[in-house]
Design a protein around this motif. Sequence first.
Motif, PDB file in Angstrom:
ATOM      1  N   UNK A 131       0.958  -1.179   0.091  1.00 32.91           N
ATOM      2  CA  UNK A 131       0.001  -0.001   0.042  1.00 32.91           C
ATOM      3  C   UNK A 131       1.013   1.249   0.092  1.00 32.91           C
ATOM      4  N   UNK A 132       1.236   1.653  -1.325  1.00 30.41           N
ATOM      5  CA  UNK A 132       2.298   2.752  -1.235  1.00 30.41           C
ATOM      6  C   UNK A 132       2.133   3.408  -2.724  1.00 30.41           C
ATOM      7  N   UNK A 190       0.911  -1.791  -4.648  1.00 32.78           N
ATOM      8  CA  UNK A 190      -0.672  -1.655  -4.410  1.00 32.78           C
ATOM      9  C   UNK A 190      -0.818  -0.201  -4.085  1.00 32.78           C
ATOM     10  N   UNK A 191      -1.736   0.526  -5.113  1.00 31.55           N
ATOM     11  CA  UNK A 191      -2.148   1.957  -4.833  1.00 31.55           C
ATOM     12  C   UNK A 191      -2.789   1.909  -3.643  1.00 31.55           C
ATOM     13  N   UNK A 192      -2.447   2.906  -2.652  1.00 32.80           N
ATOM     14  CA  UNK A 192      -3.123   3.466  -1.320  1.00 32.80           C
ATOM     15  C   UNK A 192      -3.914   4.327  -1.696  1.00 32.80           C
ATOM     16  N   UNK A 193      -5.188   4.171  -1.146  1.00 34.03           N
ATOM     17  CA  UNK A 193      -6.385   5.371  -1.205  1.00 34.03           C
ATOM     18  C   UNK A 193      -6.107   6.402  -0.261  1.00 34.03           C
ATOM     19  N   UNK A 194      -5.202   6.345   0.742  1.00 30.87           N
ATOM     20  CA  UNK A 194      -5.267   7.255   1.865  1.00 30.87           C
ATOM     21  C   UNK A 194      -5.061   8.783   1.272  1.00 30.87           C
ATOM     22  N   UNK A 211      -4.136  -2.990  -6.246  1.00 26.79           N
ATOM     23  CA  UNK A 211      -4.923  -2.139  -5.419  1.00 26.79           C
ATOM     24  C   UNK A 211      -4.184  -2.512  -3.953  1.00 26.79           C
ATOM     25  N   UNK A 212      -4.109  -1.514  -3.321  1.00 23.81           N
ATOM     26  CA  UNK A 212      -3.865  -1.705  -1.770  1.00 23.81           C
ATOM     27  C   UNK A 212      -4.399  -0.700  -1.038  1.00 23.81           C
ATOM     28  N   UNK A 213      -5.909  -0.778  -0.687  1.00 18.58           N
ATOM     29  CA  UNK A 213      -6.905   0.361  -0.329  1.00 18.58           C
ATOM     30  C   UNK A 213      -6.455   1.006   0.874  1.00 18.58           C
ATOM     31  N   UNK A 214      -5.697   0.157   1.827  1.00 17.29           N
ATOM     32  CA  UNK A 214      -5.461   0.658   3.332  1.00 17.29           C
ATOM     33  C   UNK A 214      -6.985   1.061   3.933  1.00 17.29           C
ATOM     34  N   UNK A 215      -8.109   0.262   3.607  1.00 14.65           N
ATOM     35  CA  UNK A 215      -9.054   0.284   4.325  1.00 14.65           C
ATOM     36  C   UNK A 215      -9.271   0.221   5.772  1.00 14.65           C
TER      37      UNK A 215
END
Length: 337
Positions: A217-218, A246-250, A283-287
């Motif tokens: 997630x970065x 993974x793309x992080x949504x933060x 995808x690496x949301x960091x949900x």
Amino acid sequence: MSRTHIFDLHCDTLDLLAWPILPAELRAHEKMFAPEDLNGPTAPGPIADIATDGVHLTLDGAAGMDWVQCLAVFVFDTLTPQEQRRFFEIVSGTLPHHLATHPDRLAIARTLDEAEAALAAGKFCGLLTIEGAGLLAAGDDTVEMIDRAGVRMVTLTWNAENPLGSGHDTHHGLTDLGHQRVRELEEHGIAVDVSHLNDEGFADLLEVARRPFAASHSNSRAVHDVPRNLTDDQFRAIRDMGGIAGINYYTGFVAPGDDYAPEQLLAHIDHWLDLGGEDVVALGSDFDGCTTPSWIASCADTQHLADLLVERYGAEQAEKICYGNAAAFFRRIEAGH
């Protein structure tokens, strides 16, 4: 019409759901998952329901998609290695409860074959991971222990320094123990994750890594210059090792400000694709571990993101970003190369 396939490399939902049963001494110094901060379940009390009670990620929210989710146990930096091991055992130990509560909707897998069998059966599937590996200093048996527990990926650090290395709070690299544990993780077929690892630690990992590794997630530092994002050279190194990012949504890792538009998230993907990342971007949301933009308020909104990816990159590349690249990465890890 076929259902959208999603493979998300990181969330902190297990911690949030387990928060009400954690002993007070294991959460006394950490407020990130406090109910008053996330409007989550109160503590003390029963384990929260993964179908309905998560802030971002729920079985109900993901129900319209075929979904594989890396479920991280986020272990707090403030705990000793022995406390971190206990924390991991408690949080990961909630999985049988979730499985028993939703036997027809939820599965936990160790392999991609198991994950895809779960999807074929109409179930949401989780892969167990760890964020913050200080617990690996709790004893020489810890890598074997987490392997038995089903862990498939380990984020080496969070923001602070731990016995393996350091996040961005300092500029120290990997320790001797960190080098040793990386080798052991690879030997056990557990993926190494460099998200949160500082630049010095990343450089050290390149010296010891023999198998593909992840940045779960970065985002791209060239697009938004924060230390948690990857430099272009780091992304190329991940690419060349057969790794995944993974793309992080933060909001803080995508663009300045408290919110951002879809175009600003897609700019990170554009840049990585320009660097030859067709088989790397995921995808690496960091949900449940971060503030997401208004248009991804919950996992249900991931369908909107998937539609945007199809519109911008075409169906084949969108499928690779949403699912295929992550699945191929874990197959490479299982194959030992």
